[in-house]
Design an enzyme around this catalytic site. Structure first.
Site, mmCIF file in Angstrom:
data_model
loop_
_atom_site.group_PDB
_atom_site.id
_atom_site.type_symbol
_atom_site.label_atom_id
_atom_site.label_comp_id
_atom_site.label_asym_id
_atom_site.label_seq_id
_atom_site.Cartn_x
_atom_site.Cartn_y
_atom_site.Cartn_z
ATOM 1 N N GLU A 49 -13.762 -112.859 51.671
ATOM 2 C CA GLU A 49 -12.531 -112.997 51.194
ATOM 3 C C GLU A 49 -11.509 -113.457 52.276
ATOM 4 O O GLU A 49 -11.464 -112.604 53.137
ATOM 5 C CB GLU A 49 -12.412 -111.667 50.449
ATOM 6 C CG GLU A 49 -11.103 -111.431 49.622
ATOM 7 C CD GLU A 49 -10.031 -111.454 50.275
ATOM 8 O OE1 GLU A 49 -8.979 -112.494 50.319
ATOM 9 O OE2 GLU A 49 -9.505 -110.408 50.555
ATOM 10 N N CYS A 68 -3.626 -109.166 51.372
ATOM 11 C CA CYS A 68 -4.214 -110.610 50.675
ATOM 12 C C CYS A 68 -3.531 -110.887 49.393
ATOM 13 O O CYS A 68 -3.373 -112.113 48.880
ATOM 14 C CB CYS A 68 -5.584 -110.825 50.984
ATOM 15 S SG CYS A 68 -6.531 -109.616 50.056
#
Length: 518
Positions: free
Chosen positions: A289, A323
């Site tokens: 990720e 994020c």
């Protein structure tokens, strides 16, 4: 439907005096062990090394949270050998026993919830609500993955058998030894999710935490030990990414790498993992990720108060260091000025400062490197748009940056393309919804996004064409809940591995078919 019930951990209501006192007690507990030293953990043994690194409080960089031993290549090799040996027994431990370690860990975290939250306030600079949510998410991961592992043991009907001919079975078996490379921005939740998904699946792991949140990671390893995890299943291995990080990733006996962090490091890991080294008999699996450049679209038929609030909360929660944070607001020209004004008004009410104070909404950014990178975009902002609020920083004691809104930014500008990972929001005006979708998709990332609209046609168009792994309608684009919104993105946001989702554990295992003739 699973017989194993799952309920999310509730968030704390800090309007109540009793919970305010609990958090303050947590801060007192954490203050009692500020500045202590922490060793490597290999096979349950504590190993002190000559090379050590101080973890500092980002709100007051003169305060040492802890001093942590740093592993060398020889330590990493020792940990891998122990993990290989331990795997030969751990992989055959009943799934119920492995899951029970997670359930017991969840219970321990509940009892120490305010201590762990307070530790994140100290070491990661998280304000109360953000730290509390981080602990709750960690507990959710433990409960969800434990139950999911039990469900995966009950897949007898996945394949068919042929009566009077053969019996067919399909099961999942663990991969082997994995590397867990965890981030600093969710120093408990993501660390817990990555680590325990791997071990409940029967793997053993080497945990390399982010260098600015090592004490939090160490404290969670202690929780696993208290919950009964056998020695050798998890090694605690902080150290240089360029030294031991690369060594672990390249090692021929490492079977998989689970990584959360920057795009640049993720790409490097993916490239290194693709190379087959002497003695390596498998292709390494990478679960990654890697970030985002997330957008919230506001069309002309929207609740404008909801739009402004959703954008501001998504952009500046935890100083934009998520994020999933909204770093681009894409607003229809008919409501642009109104929404921008509302956003400015809300942003100016946000309290910036010491995250140990309950009223603080925006705390410090992670460290000096992050601070310098983020404030360098102030000059970019002046060239590419106009700063309508913020644009001020203070690095005299901690790493504080005022939440900053930059208006009238073009779709192809740096502010609309580059992941800043800080409290800077770019605002772009579009003429219609089609252009809004085009602008939203015009990045190399594809993690989260949101649409604020009361137009069903627009929502359905976004459902089909807004290319992100997590899409939200009429709410903020942060705050995915384990088991409800599996989290992971497209393109350069990673491998879309969907943490907290029904297929995440399977990424740590491989399917095995057994067919027996009658």
């Amino acid at each position: 439907m699973s017989i194993y019930a799952y309920q999310t951990e509730p968030l704390t209501d800090f309007s109540k005096t009793e919970w305010i006192q609990k958090y303050q007690e947590g801060l007192h507990v954490v203050s009692s062990y500020m500045g202590k030293t922490y060793d490597l953990i290999i096979d349950g043994k504590r190993i002190k090394t000559e090379k050590q690194l101080k973890s500092l409080n980002p709100a007051d960089f003169n305060e040492v949270v802890g001093t942590v031993s740093q592993g060398s290549i020889s330590h990493a090799d020792m940990a891998i050998q122990v993990a290989l040996k331990t795997f030969e027994t751990w992989r055959f431990v009943d799934a119920k026993v492995r899951a029970d370690v997670l359930f017991k860990s969840a219970g321990i975290l509940r009892k120490r919830k305010f201590e762990f939250a307070a530790l994140m306030t100290k070491e990661a600079g998280k304000p109360w609500a953000e730290a509390d949510a981080d602990v709750a998410e960690a507990i959710d991961f433990l409960e969800y993955y434990g139950r999911q592992m039990l469900n995966l043991e009950r897949i007898d009907d996945v394949v068919l058998s042929r009566r009077n001919i053969e019996r067919n079975e399909y099961t999942y078996i663990p991969l082997g030894v994995g590397a867990i490379i965890s981030p600093w921005n969710f120093p408990l939740a993501i660390l817990v999710g990555m680590t325990t998904a791997a071990i409940v699946s029967g793997n053993t792991v080497i945990v390399k935490p982010a260098s600015t949140t090592m004490v939090i990671a160490y404290k969670f390893i202690e929780v696993l030990e208290e919950a009964g995890l056998p020695n050798g299943v998890v090694a605690f291995m902080p150290g240089s990414g360029a030294e031991i990080g690369d060594y672990i990733v390249n090692h021929p006996k490492i079977r998989f790498i689970s990584f959360t962090g920057s795009k640049e490091v993720g790409i490097s890991i993916y490239e290194k993992a693709a190379k087959v080294h002497p003695g390596q008999i498998w292709l390494k699996r990478v679960i990654a990720e890697m970030g985002g450049k997330d957008a919230i679209i506001v069309d002309s038929d929207a609740n404008l108060d909801l739009a402004a609030d959703s954008i501001v909360k998504s952009a500046f929660g935890f100083s934009g260091q998520k994020c999933s944070a909204c770093s681009r607001a894409i607003i229809h020209q008919d409501v642009y000025d109104v929404v921008l004004k509302k956003m400015i008004e809300i942003t100016k009410t946000l309290k910036v400062g010491n995250p140990e104070l309950k009223e603080t909404f925006v705390g410090p950014v992670n460290d000096k490197r992050a601070f310098d990178k983020i404030i360098s975009y102030f000059n970019v902002a002046k060239q590419e748009g106009r700063i309508v609020t913020g644009g001020v920083s203070d690095g005299s004691k901690g790493y504080f940056i005022e939440p900053t809104i930059v208006a009238d930014v073009k779709p192809d500008s740096r502010l609309m393309q580059e992941e800043i990972f800080g409290p800077i929001l770019a605002v772009c005006k579009v003429k219609d919804f089609k252009e809004a979708i085009e602008v939203a998709n015009n990045t190399e990332y594809g993690l989260t996004g949101a649409v604020i609209s009361n137009n069903r046609g627009h929502l359905e168009l976004a459902r089909k064409e807004f290319h992100v792994g997590n899409l939200y309608f009429n709410r903020k684009c942060t705050g995915a809940i384990v088991g409800y919104q599996p989290f992971g993105g497209f393109n350069m946001s990673g491998t879309d591995s969907k943490a907290g989702g029904p297929d995440y554990l399977v990424l740590h295992m491989q399917g095995k078919t057994v067919s027996e003739a009658f």
